[in-house]
Design an enzyme around this catalytic site. Structure first.
Site, PDB file in Angstrom:
ATOM      1  N   CYS A1182      17.135  23.073   8.960  1.00  0.00           N
ATOM      2  CA  CYS A1182      16.139  24.267   8.502  1.00  0.00           C
ATOM      3  C   CYS A1182      17.203  24.930   7.312  1.00  0.00           C
ATOM      4  O   CYS A1182      17.019  24.158   6.346  1.00  0.00           O
ATOM      5  CB  CYS A1182      16.236  25.170   9.657  1.00  0.00           C
ATOM      6  SG  CYS A1182      14.992  26.238   9.619  1.00  0.00           S
ATOM      7  N   HIS A1310      14.296  21.131  14.105  1.00  0.00           N
ATOM      8  CA  HIS A1310      15.373  21.746  14.940  1.00  0.00           C
ATOM      9  C   HIS A1310      15.842  20.783  16.008  1.00  0.00           C
ATOM     10  O   HIS A1310      15.494  21.205  17.360  1.00  0.00           O
ATOM     11  CB  HIS A1310      15.257  22.999  15.430  1.00  0.00           C
ATOM     12  CG  HIS A1310      15.190  24.069  14.314  1.00  0.00           C
ATOM     13  ND1 HIS A1310      16.231  24.681  13.947  1.00  0.00           N
ATOM     14  CD2 HIS A1310      14.437  24.860  13.575  1.00  0.00           C
ATOM     15  CE1 HIS A1310      15.964  25.588  12.991  1.00  0.00           C
ATOM     16  NE2 HIS A1310      15.016  25.649  12.793  1.00  0.00           N
ATOM     17  N   GLU A1312      18.564  20.580  17.347  1.00  0.00           N
ATOM     18  CA  GLU A1312      19.699  21.325  17.890  1.00  0.00           C
ATOM     19  C   GLU A1312      19.012  22.245  19.036  1.00  0.00           C
ATOM     20  O   GLU A1312      19.540  22.855  20.118  1.00  0.00           O
ATOM     21  CB  GLU A1312      20.635  22.111  17.071  1.00  0.00           C
ATOM     22  CG  GLU A1312      20.224  23.491  16.646  1.00  0.00           C
ATOM     23  CD  GLU A1312      19.097  23.379  15.516  1.00  0.00           C
ATOM     24  OE1 GLU A1312      18.790  24.302  14.790  1.00  0.00           O
ATOM     25  OE2 GLU A1312      18.184  22.620  15.470  1.00  0.00           O
TER      26      GLU A1312
END
Length: 1355
Positions: A1182, A1310, A1312
């Site tokens: 990001c 994302h 993560e």
């Protein structure tokens, strides 16, 4: 000082210009031919220092768009009026007022400081418009144009380019009010002039205090201080007051009534009615925390007892005046309430709610909206509030890094049978927050003599003056300028830095340190004066005015002391902890000031640098327990009429009648889709969200309950739900309260919780309580809520009240009417969740009649009352029938559902609420993208009248619908029977009903409803979806690029055809099991630097993902690197650049972050060396992806700056929060090795994620060398540029870039926040089986495991 101008075009996009022109035409009948725009950057530096070539080059790089140097100019504007038609042309420039430094400037100068441009001390950005009109604009028309393009509180017109930021304003001197000489008359005068909201009792009390007890004249600072601190907003006089109800003195105050629920049911409660949030017992939780909070250090596992906290409040008055700013600061204030609990707490997630008047959407007719209603000039209209308030709250949460995970919204404006207009002209802006704390920090400690008083956070500004007293008035009773002055302005990035230092102090104890915070309170109503008195009570303190950091040299003592400037806390610490707190704050770049010391004399004293004491108040006099006020409450007889359908609907067939009713109800704001709200707000940041608003294959906004995880390691967490049913209150306040509690519980029951007795609630009351007939309604609601909760075994442990919910509106004859808002109670539950993976969602999941059964649980026991329902609202009625009350049945149903949830016997479930049973079924069908065949028993002989069918399908009595497997039917029915829950089998999920004779050959699933075998409704899912989405779609057109809004609707209708159709996920690999010995292996593990910048918010989830893969992750700030406290040396094999909003996205996303690396030679060398090593890898997600592109790390080195690919503003024109489909392509990327060919879902949240390159040859090179390894795809796995599959509008579906050697990978989405299976909002069975269940890591853990494999291969 010198101010130099720099120009960049355009300032706003083409679609924003089109919207502006349309608004000018619609609202003011102004015809505009064209508008050109540019930014002007006003840069200040000392007269004796001219920027040298290097400094100017750095500044130009920061301010300009890298690939558009032609659109940037030094000293020379792009906007020119022509010589022949200047009559019809005008240049209008608006920008910040000179007297205070803006958030933009604070971030911009912070960037400059990081880029060795500390000589620049202020940068203010203005917007310039070259307007070409059909005819010359009058002064009035120019003013109307200005209204649409600027915020008059913080901005002003620049008639000429500014030459200086100096305003010449001198701070106002302290004024003393002659109370000793003139008595009460002096206070009455200042009360009116300053809008202090003193009532008769206040005036008598304070006249006596100064004239007889203190025997001195108060300063204007003290009067203002007392006015805020003792307003209804702050003191809650009504809830603490004596109540005479229908002539009889009540034996309990409202507070006692509410608190008695907790007295009856105290189970699990830790903090209640005594702090900024409430708290209940949670779980012993394994956490991952940096070893040190004052320097770069490794993340280590630890354990803590982790109570759950919850707070909820409203920001109604400010949101009505300035919707965006009011809502953003409402969110910010609530966030500070969350972290200021005990000795500091941990923010996790937010909840929201918006109630507004009739929307009156231009060009979109809602037949129940009264077009004759007028609205006050000093307040925003309901449509603007609905859009801009949600924008403000969303923007603040996005930048702060708090996900919004559940909410509500409704619109109401109607004339009751008694002729009274009721409408939310004064809106509700509700903000709730759930989080955790360390059990060791539950209780604030008491002040001691010599302790240090600290103010932490943003500087003082002239904003939020008098918000406490203004919020305590009926809208229209105050001067307009005072109203507007009471609104605050938010700075989410500052709020996040403030939150980080509180979190740092809280977490310092995990690994053997000490939390230096003795006590913490957030600054809110009443400003510094209120919070500083509160934190030193009862001992008193000396506070030094000149130590309070100010961002405006023109502020008076009263403004510094009283303004509610945001993002500020008061802390109390011991003197020996000053150095530690200073180091924490310097690392996080947060301003702090040690403003005073605790004295022990019981006096709050404010001392100026000249020794004057404008505040010298004995705390026992101004914060003492004041005498209660008395309120007389009398019931007013209600004038109610039974609900009737229009005659033309009664004479037609049942299907025609039903279709008209449903078409109206589905378009009501409270019933239809809320997609326009959820797509613009982050719902996954932190990586701790287990269940948010969207469910099913199409990510449909239909939710029961929100769930967060205690951490990344286990399955424990917390659940929260909301109940609110205000319109029922027009019939009966008691029924409204019963249904509100009931809705909260029938939403909550789908999560697996520890025990019903553990459920605690926040109760928020929004009412015009002091007006005739209203206070007694609130009283009735409180009594009923008490009785229901006591019987259920749950309790209220906190909440807030807003009791001036009325506004004056102009009438057509020139007079004014007082318009009361519907009285509203919002109940927010929160409770420990023992298994976050068991939550049941509303989306249908089974495939056919043969394996599915639909059960209907009717807690209304077939009464089917419809008073106060959505149906009555859309026919401009209220009705007169009350819902069925059966608290034991409600409790039994909750217990039964809990048993079924824990035994995993329910595949889908949803409560009955707004819109009735038919809406429940529709939402389950649409969210699962599956057809339904329903056949309800005809218990009311509906052949005689369609009204009985209408009541059956639209009644909003409590209830629920379950989808279960047919093989489990008997065991489920037995359990429901065991709890005496009335249950009916009413149909089946039907994914293969396209063979039905009624489908006209369509291949779509159908939604079919029969009553007593009589067909009532038969519709294709796509047509049903269009009806349900329509109002949301119309609102979306007003807040995003219409081209993309239309694209989303088009694609949604293509997808909403049934059979459970959705993304076709495919996982081409197996993931390795996670080691059970991660903590023991950490010292030998490869090291990865998780690097964050000011404003980053994705560091914890990034560290957790790497930790799970076997890394030792380090918490590294850019401050650590710039100060030389840590080197990016040989010990680190990886760097991870995290997501978020570095510097609040000022100067474009990641530009400031990139500049701080690029323009610092020592740091730049470290990064270049790291990049050049062959034993390293990097991952940017990001904001980190945007950074890697700006640094030139991807796709490869050596690209000319003007050709370097970038990630720029989304084509939709806004922040996009989506669950997207991506395909992993063959590529050199080492971190994606073995994942090629997989199609997976992943969270995506960004405002600037659109890949852009001016050079097509580079784009071709990226494709030829497979340097975009992750691409956006549609449901069929095909690369797409279609919105919203591709949320940013990026060409070729590029969602990532990698280097040619594959070691460096930048991804916009994302992984993560998606590396654990329970983080996925939708996971199809094939993926779930592949990974081994929702309690296992998801397919995305492979990225981080691949990084570990790469590091292992080096050895």
């Amino acid at each position: 000082m010198t101010i130099q101008q720099f120009y960049r075009k355009p300032a706003i996009s083409e679609y924003e210009i089109k919207l502006l022109k349309n608004n000018l035409k619609k609202q003011h009948n102004i015809d505009i031919e064209s508008i050109e725009t540019e930014y002007c950057f006003n840069v200040q530096y000392p007269d004796n220092h001219k920027l040298n070539e290097s400094e100017q080059s750095t500044l130009v790089w920061l301010l300009s768009e890298t690939f558009e140097p032609k659109n940037f100019s030094i000293d020379k504007s792009f906007l020119k009026t022509t010589t022949t038609t200047t009559e019809n042309e005008i240049i209008i420039e608006v920008g910040p007022r000179m007297n205070f430094t803006t958030t933009y400037s604070s971030n911009a100068t912070s960037i400059c400081k990081s880029c060795n441009l500390s000589i620049i001390d202020r940068i203010e950005r203005s917007r310039r418009y070259l307007v070409k009109s059909v005819s010359k604009l009058s002064e009035k028309q120019i003013d109307q144009f200005l209204e649409l393009i600027h915020d008059r509180m913080t901005e002003c017109l620049y008639p000429t380019p500014i030459k200086s930021f100096d305003t010449g304003i001198i701070p106002k001197a302290v004024v003393y009010i002659p109370v000793v000489e003139e008595g009460r008359a002096a206070l009455e005068r200042v009360n009116k002039e300053m809008g202090l909201a003193f009532d008769e009792q206040d005036l008598a009390l304070y006249t006596d205090l100064f004239q007889n007890q203190l025997k001195r004249n108060p300063s204007d600072v003290e009067c203002f201080d007392i006015g805020q601190s003792n307003s209804e907003h702050s003191r809650h006089w009504f809830f603490n007051g004596k109540l005479i109800v229908d002539g009889n003195m009540s034996d309990k105050t409202l507070f006692q009534i509410v608190k008695n629920t907790l007295k009856a049911n105290p189970q699990n409660s830790l903090i209640a009615f005594s702090d900024n949030s409430s708290s209940i017992k949670g779980f012993k939780t394994k956490v991952l925390i940096p070893k040190s909070q004052i320097e770069a250090s490794e993340y280590l596992e630890g354990e803590r007892e982790q109570p759950i906290i919850f707070t909820a409040e409203t920001h109604n008055f400010p949101t009505g005046i300035a919707p965006f700013e009011g809502a953003e600061t409402g969110t910010g204030g609530r966030l500070r309430d969350t972290h200021a609990t005990g000795r500091g707490s941990l923010v996790v997630a937010g909840t929201v709610g918006y109630c507004v008047g009739n929307l009156n959407i231009p060009g979109y007719e809602l037949p129940w909206e009264n077009k004759e209603y007028n609205y006050p000039d000093n307040m925003a209209n309901p449509l603007k509030i609905e859009i801009e308030a949600s924008n403000g709250a969303s923007d603040y949460g996005n930048k702060f890094g708090e996900p919004v995970i559940i909410g509500f919204t409704r619109s109401y404006g109607n004339t009751l049978p008694n002729g009274e207009r009721r409408e939310w002209i004064k809106p509700i802006m509700f903000s709730g927050g759930i989080g955790f704390m360390d059990e060791r920090h539950l209780k604030k400690e008491q002040p001691e003599i010599g302790m240090v008083v600290v103010k932490a956070g943003g500087p003082a500004y002239r904003i939020g003056m008098g918000g406490g007293s203004a919020s305590s008035m009926v809208g229209g009773d105050n001067k307009h300028e005072l109203d507007f002055s009471a609104v605050q302005r938010g700075d989410a990035e500052m709020g996040q830095k403030l939150n980080r230092i509180v979190r740092s102090c809280v977490e310092s104890e995990i690994h053997g340190g000490c939390n230096p915070i003795v006590s913490v309170h957030d600054q809110g109503a009443g400003g510094a004066g209120n919070v500083l008195k509160e934190i030193v009570d009862p001992l008193g303190a000396k506070i030094y005015l000149d130590r309070i950091i100010s961002g405006d040299p023109t502020l008076s003592a009263m403004e510094i002391w009283g303004a509610e400037y945001q993002e500020n806390d008061a802390l109390l610490i011991k003197a020996e902890h000053k150095d530690y707190l200073k180091k924490v704050s310097e690392r996080e770049r947060l301003p702090i000031a040690f403003v005073g010391d605790v004295t022990g004399d019981g006096i709050a004293q404010l001392i100026t640098k000249d020794g004057e004491t404008p505040v010298n108040l004995p705390l026992d006099k101004v914060l003492q327990k004041m005498p209660p006020k008395t309120f007389v409450l009398d019931h007013v007889e209600k004038q109610l009429k039974p609900f009737t359908l229009p005659k033309e609907l009664l004479v037609g067939d049942h299907q025609t009648c039903f279709n008209e009713c449903l078409n109206r109800v589905l378009r009501l704001l409270s019933v239809g889709s809320k997609r326009f709200l959820i797509n613009k707000v982050d719902r996954a940041v932190t990586g701790l969200v287990a269940r948010q608003q969207c469910v099913g294959p199409l990510h449909t906004p239909v939710s029961n309950v929100a769930v967060i995880s205690s951490g990344y390691f286990g399955k424990s967490g917390a659940a929260t739900s909301i109940g609110e049913q205000p319109i029922k209150g027009f019939i009966s306040a008691k029924s409204m309260a019963y249904l509100t509690v009931g809705e909260a519980l029938t939403n909550l029951m789908w999560a697996s919780i520890t025990d019903l007795g553990d459920v605690k609630c926040s109760g928020n009351w929004m009412w015009a309580a002091k007006l005739k007939g209203e206070g007694v309604e609130l009283y009735d609601a409180a009594i009923e809520m008490h009785d229901v909760m006591v019987e259920l075994g749950i309790a209220i442990d906190g909440g807030k009240d807003s009791l001036s919910m009325a506004a004056k509106a102009p009438k057509s004859d020139g007079s004014q009417e007082l318009v009361k808002a519907p009285g509203a109670l919002v109940v927010s539950t929160y409770v420990p969740c023992d298994d976050i993976t068991l939550t049941v969602t509303p989306d249908l999941k089974l495939s056919s009649k043969d394996d599915s059964v639909i059960l209907y649980l009717d807690l209304g026991c077939a009464n089917n009352f419809i008073g106060g329902s959505a149906l009555t609202q859309v026919f401009n009625q209220v009705g007169n029938d009350e819902p069925h009350h059966n608290t034991p049945l409600l409790k039994n149903t909750f217990m039964a559902i809990q048993k079924l949830v824990k035994q995993q016997l329910i595949s889908a479930g949803h409560d009955r609420s707004d819109g009735g049973l038919i809406t429940t079924l529709i939402e389950m069908s649409l969210s699962g993208n599956r057809g339904l065949e329903i056949n309800l028993p005809d218990t009311h002989n509906s052949d005689q009248s369609p009204l009985s069918i209408i009541k059956l399908l639209f009644s909003e009595e409590l209830g629920a619908v379950l989808e279960i497997k047919k093989s489990n039917q008997q065991i489920v029915l037995d359990i429901l029977k065991q709890f005496n829950v009335p249950t009916q089998v009413i149909g089946n999920t039907s994914c293969n009903n396209n063979n039905n004779n009624n489908n006209n050959g369509s291949d779509e699933d159908l939604f079919i409803v029969k009553v007593g075998d009589k067909l009532i409704y038969n519709i294709k899912l796509s047509q049903l979806s269009k009806q349900w989405e329509e109002t949301s779609y119309q609102l979306e057109l007003l807040q995003a690029n219409p081209t993309f809004v239309e694209s989303e609707m088009k694609n949604l209708l293509k997808r909403a055809t049934g059979k459970g159709k959705g993304p076709n996920y495919n996982m081409t690999y197996k993931i390795s099991p996670i080691s059970k010995e991660l903590a023991l292996l950490a010292n030998k593990a490869p090291k990865v630097a998780v690097i964050r910048e000011e404003g980053s918010n994705g560091d914890r989830e990034m560290a957790a993902a790497f930790h799970f893969a076997g890394f030792q992750a380090f918490d590294v700030t850019m401050s650590d690197l710039l100060n030389g406290n840590i080197q990016l040396d040989e010990r680190f094999k990886g760097v991870a650049f995290v997501g978020g909003f570095s510097y609040g996205d000022v100067m474009d996303s990641a530009k400031g972050w990139a500049g701080s690396i690029r323009f610092n030679q020592q740091v730049s060398k470290q990064f270049d060396h790291f990049y050049g090593r062959n034993d390293t890898f990097s991952l940017g997600l990001c904001n980190g992806c945007q950074l890697m592109a700006l640094l030139g790390w991807v796709p490869y080195r050596g690209i000319e700056q003007t050709h370097q690919p970038r990630f720029i503003h989304n084509a939709s024109g806004r922040f996009e929060s989506r669950w997207v489909n991506v395909k992993i392509m063959p590529s050199p990327a080492l971190l994606l090795k073995g994942m090629e060919g997989s199609v997976l879902g992943v969270w995506s949240q960004h405002g600037e994620g659109r890949f852009w390159s001016e050079d097509q040859s580079i784009v071709n090179d990226i494709k030829a060398n497979n340097l975009s390894p992750i691409r956006y795809v549609d449901d069929d796995g095909e690369i797409t540029e279609s919105y919203p599959f591709n949320p940013s509008g990026t060409q070729e579906g590029f969602a990532s870039l990698c280097s040619k050697d594959g070691r460096h990978l930048a991804i916009m989405p994302h992984p993560e926040r998606s590396f654990l299976s329970w983080q996925w909002p939708f996971m199809p069975e094939n993926i779930k089986q592949n990974v081994g269940g929702l309690d296992q890591p998801s397919p995305w853990i492979k990225i981080f495991q691949n990084a570990k494999s790469f590091c292992d291969s080096l050895n």
